[in-house]
Design a protein around this motif. Structure first.
Motif, PDB file in Angstrom:
ATOM      1  N   SER A 152      35.967  41.412  42.925  1.00  0.00           N
ATOM      2  CA  SER A 152      35.590  40.620  41.754  1.00  0.00           C
ATOM      3  C   SER A 152      36.431  40.887  40.519  1.00  0.00           C
ATOM      4  O   SER A 152      35.925  41.228  39.464  1.00  0.00           O
ATOM      5  CB  SER A 152      34.110  40.842  41.426  1.00  0.00           C
ATOM      6  OG  SER A 152      33.310  40.599  42.553  1.00  0.00           O
ATOM      7  N   LEU A 153      37.738  40.703  40.641  1.00  0.00           N
ATOM      8  CA  LEU A 153      38.613  40.772  39.465  1.00  0.00           C
ATOM      9  C   LEU A 153      38.463  39.467  38.704  1.00  0.00           C
ATOM     10  O   LEU A 153      38.805  38.389  39.199  1.00  0.00           O
ATOM     11  CB  LEU A 153      40.073  40.973  39.888  1.00  0.00           C
ATOM     12  CG  LEU A 153      41.139  40.825  38.799  1.00  0.00           C
ATOM     13  CD1 LEU A 153      40.926  41.817  37.675  1.00  0.00           C
ATOM     14  CD2 LEU A 153      42.523  41.000  39.397  1.00  0.00           C
ATOM     15  N   VAL A 154      37.901  39.544  37.499  1.00  0.00           N
ATOM     16  CA  VAL A 154      37.666  38.366  36.671  1.00  0.00           C
ATOM     17  C   VAL A 154      38.129  38.674  35.256  1.00  0.00           C
ATOM     18  O   VAL A 154      37.738  39.686  34.677  1.00  0.00           O
ATOM     19  CB  VAL A 154      36.163  37.985  36.633  1.00  0.00           C
ATOM     20  CG1 VAL A 154      35.926  36.806  35.713  1.00  0.00           C
ATOM     21  CG2 VAL A 154      35.635  37.707  38.028  1.00  0.00           C
ATOM     22  N   LEU A 155      38.962  37.798  34.698  1.00  0.00           N
ATOM     23  CA  LEU A 155      39.335  37.850  33.283  1.00  0.00           C
ATOM     24  C   LEU A 155      39.084  36.468  32.688  1.00  0.00           C
ATOM     25  O   LEU A 155      39.457  35.461  33.300  1.00  0.00           O
ATOM     26  CB  LEU A 155      40.812  38.208  33.110  1.00  0.00           C
ATOM     27  CG  LEU A 155      41.176  39.679  33.100  1.00  0.00           C
ATOM     28  CD1 LEU A 155      42.684  39.851  33.105  1.00  0.00           C
ATOM     29  CD2 LEU A 155      40.569  40.400  31.924  1.00  0.00           C
TER      30      LEU A 155
ATOM     31  N   GLN B  37      34.277  48.298  56.341  1.00  0.00           N
ATOM     32  CA  GLN B  37      33.681  47.170  57.056  1.00  0.00           C
ATOM     33  C   GLN B  37      32.157  47.132  56.926  1.00  0.00           C
ATOM     34  O   GLN B  37      31.557  46.070  57.023  1.00  0.00           O
ATOM     35  CB  GLN B  37      34.074  47.204  58.534  1.00  0.00           C
ATOM     36  CG  GLN B  37      35.542  46.890  58.757  1.00  0.00           C
ATOM     37  CD  GLN B  37      35.872  46.724  60.215  1.00  0.00           C
ATOM     38  OE1 GLN B  37      35.101  46.142  60.971  1.00  0.00           O
ATOM     39  NE2 GLN B  37      37.031  47.222  60.626  1.00  0.00           N
ATOM     40  N   ARG B  38      31.543  48.283  56.695  1.00  0.00           N
ATOM     41  CA  ARG B  38      30.083  48.337  56.560  1.00  0.00           C
ATOM     42  C   ARG B  38      29.576  47.903  55.185  1.00  0.00           C
ATOM     43  O   ARG B  38      28.390  47.657  55.015  1.00  0.00           O
ATOM     44  CB  ARG B  38      29.578  49.751  56.857  1.00  0.00           C
ATOM     45  CG  ARG B  38      29.575  50.077  58.330  1.00  0.00           C
ATOM     46  CD  ARG B  38      28.801  51.351  58.598  1.00  0.00           C
ATOM     47  NE  ARG B  38      29.485  52.547  58.167  1.00  0.00           N
ATOM     48  CZ  ARG B  38      30.227  53.322  58.955  1.00  0.00           C
ATOM     49  NH1 ARG B  38      30.366  53.016  60.232  1.00  0.00           N
ATOM     50  NH2 ARG B  38      30.811  54.392  58.488  1.00  0.00           N
ATOM     51  N   LEU B  39      30.446  47.825  54.203  1.00  0.00           N
ATOM     52  CA  LEU B  39      30.013  47.433  52.853  1.00  0.00           C
ATOM     53  C   LEU B  39      29.545  45.978  52.859  1.00  0.00           C
ATOM     54  O   LEU B  39      30.178  45.112  53.465  1.00  0.00           O
ATOM     55  CB  LEU B  39      31.150  47.615  51.848  1.00  0.00           C
ATOM     56  CG  LEU B  39      31.602  49.063  51.611  1.00  0.00           C
ATOM     57  CD1 LEU B  39      32.818  49.093  50.713  1.00  0.00           C
ATOM     58  CD2 LEU B  39      30.473  49.901  51.034  1.00  0.00           C
ATOM     59  N   SER B  40      28.462  45.710  52.148  1.00  0.00           N
ATOM     60  CA  SER B  40      27.895  44.353  52.161  1.00  0.00           C
ATOM     61  C   SER B  40      28.890  43.325  51.624  1.00  0.00           C
ATOM     62  O   SER B  40      28.965  42.213  52.146  1.00  0.00           O
ATOM     63  CB  SER B  40      26.578  44.304  51.389  1.00  0.00           C
ATOM     64  OG  SER B  40      26.786  44.636  50.034  1.00  0.00           O
ATOM     65  N   HIS B  41      29.650  43.673  50.604  1.00  0.00           N
ATOM     66  CA  HIS B  41      30.624  42.728  50.048  1.00  0.00           C
ATOM     67  C   HIS B  41      31.677  42.362  51.095  1.00  0.00           C
ATOM     68  O   HIS B  41      32.075  41.203  51.211  1.00  0.00           O
ATOM     69  CB  HIS B  41      31.287  43.314  48.801  1.00  0.00           C
ATOM     70  CG  HIS B  41      32.219  42.374  48.117  1.00  0.00           C
ATOM     71  ND1 HIS B  41      31.784  41.370  47.296  1.00  0.00           N
ATOM     72  CD2 HIS B  41      33.564  42.273  48.147  1.00  0.00           C
ATOM     73  CE1 HIS B  41      32.826  40.694  46.848  1.00  0.00           C
ATOM     74  NE2 HIS B  41      33.917  41.219  47.347  1.00  0.00           N
TER      75      HIS B  41
ATOM     76  N   ALA C  92      32.760  32.580  36.868  1.00  0.00           N
ATOM     77  CA  ALA C  92      33.880  32.549  37.816  1.00  0.00           C
ATOM     78  C   ALA C  92      33.453  32.005  39.176  1.00  0.00           C
ATOM     79  O   ALA C  92      34.278  31.882  40.077  1.00  0.00           O
ATOM     80  CB  ALA C  92      34.462  33.954  37.974  1.00  0.00           C
ATOM     81  N   GLY C  93      32.158  31.695  39.319  1.00  0.00           N
ATOM     82  CA  GLY C  93      31.668  31.172  40.585  1.00  0.00           C
ATOM     83  C   GLY C  93      31.509  32.236  41.655  1.00  0.00           C
ATOM     84  O   GLY C  93      31.488  31.936  42.848  1.00  0.00           O
ATOM     85  N   LEU C  94      31.393  33.487  41.229  1.00  0.00           N
ATOM     86  CA  LEU C  94      31.219  34.594  42.173  1.00  0.00           C
ATOM     87  C   LEU C  94      29.773  35.042  42.180  1.00  0.00           C
ATOM     88  O   LEU C  94      29.077  34.954  41.176  1.00  0.00           O
ATOM     89  CB  LEU C  94      32.126  35.767  41.795  1.00  0.00           C
ATOM     90  CG  LEU C  94      33.616  35.465  41.810  1.00  0.00           C
ATOM     91  CD1 LEU C  94      34.401  36.645  41.272  1.00  0.00           C
ATOM     92  CD2 LEU C  94      34.076  35.119  43.215  1.00  0.00           C
TER      93      LEU C  94
ATOM     94  N   ASP D  51      24.490  42.749  44.597  1.00  0.00           N
ATOM     95  CA  ASP D  51      24.273  44.168  44.370  1.00  0.00           C
ATOM     96  C   ASP D  51      25.019  44.709  43.155  1.00  0.00           C
ATOM     97  O   ASP D  51      25.182  45.904  43.018  1.00  0.00           O
ATOM     98  CB  ASP D  51      24.630  44.966  45.624  1.00  0.00           C
ATOM     99  CG  ASP D  51      26.064  44.756  46.074  1.00  0.00           C
ATOM    100  OD1 ASP D  51      26.743  43.873  45.519  1.00  0.00           O
ATOM    101  OD2 ASP D  51      26.501  45.466  46.985  1.00  0.00           O
ATOM    102  N   ALA D  52      25.444  43.850  42.242  1.00  0.00           N
ATOM    103  CA  ALA D  52      26.144  44.316  41.041  1.00  0.00           C
ATOM    104  C   ALA D  52      25.279  45.312  40.275  1.00  0.00           C
ATOM    105  O   ALA D  52      25.780  46.284  39.715  1.00  0.00           O
ATOM    106  CB  ALA D  52      26.533  43.146  40.140  1.00  0.00           C
TER     107      ALA D  52
END
Length: 151
Positions: A64-67, A125-129, A23-25, A29-30
């Motif tokens: 990251s919603l990917v189908l 806001q502090r989340l890396s993503h 998906a190009g994402l 940290d997954a």
């Protein structure tokens, strides 16, 4: 084709990373948040979709919603998002946020509302993503989970 939505498991990491790459994402940290991903799985146990919901205190960040294209329909996309929101309720999150470059109409159908950055809680806001995405011409949406339905 029938799909089942379930919480990701450690052994799902490689299929999750493959879906993200196709998906190009990019999810550095997954590996650390596999427990907060939901997967869409066929009856043959093939993972054909993922969505992340990263908790941050009483809030969550959808990501990251990917189908897979062969399995995507608007109804399945909506169902997958609804499954993620139900998971957020299970985690007793108060509100979930998302960042998107897409038109917000899809999310507004689930009672998401567009937000300004200054109204986004510091925990999100502090989340890396969030930090990686906030300056990339994205819109911010939020939906209250406990007080109003996002479905």
């Amino acid at each position: 084709m029938t799909m089942v939505f379930r919480q990701a498991r450690d052994h799902d990491l490689l299929p999750i990373q493959r879906l993200l790459a196709r998906a190009g994402l990019h999810e550095d940290d997954a590996r650390n948040i596999t427990n907060y991903f939901l997967v869409a799985e066929t009856i043959d146990n093939e993972i054909v979709g993922i969505i992340g919901l990263e908790p941050a205190g009483e809030y969550g960040l959808l990501r990251s919603l990917v189908l897979e294209t062969d399995y995507f329909t608007p109804a399945k996309g909506m169902g997958f998002l609804e499954a993620a929101l139900a998971y957020g309720r299970k985690l007793e999150l108060k509100e979930v946020y998302l960042l998107t470059r897409q038109a917000g109409v899809f999310f507004e159908q689930l009672n998401f509302r567009q937000m300004k950055l200054e109204h986004v809680p510091n925990e999100i806001q502090r989340l890396s993503h969030f930090k990686q995405s906030e300056n990339k011409n994205v819109s911010i949406f939020a939906c209250e989970l406990l007080e109003q339905s996002c479905e």
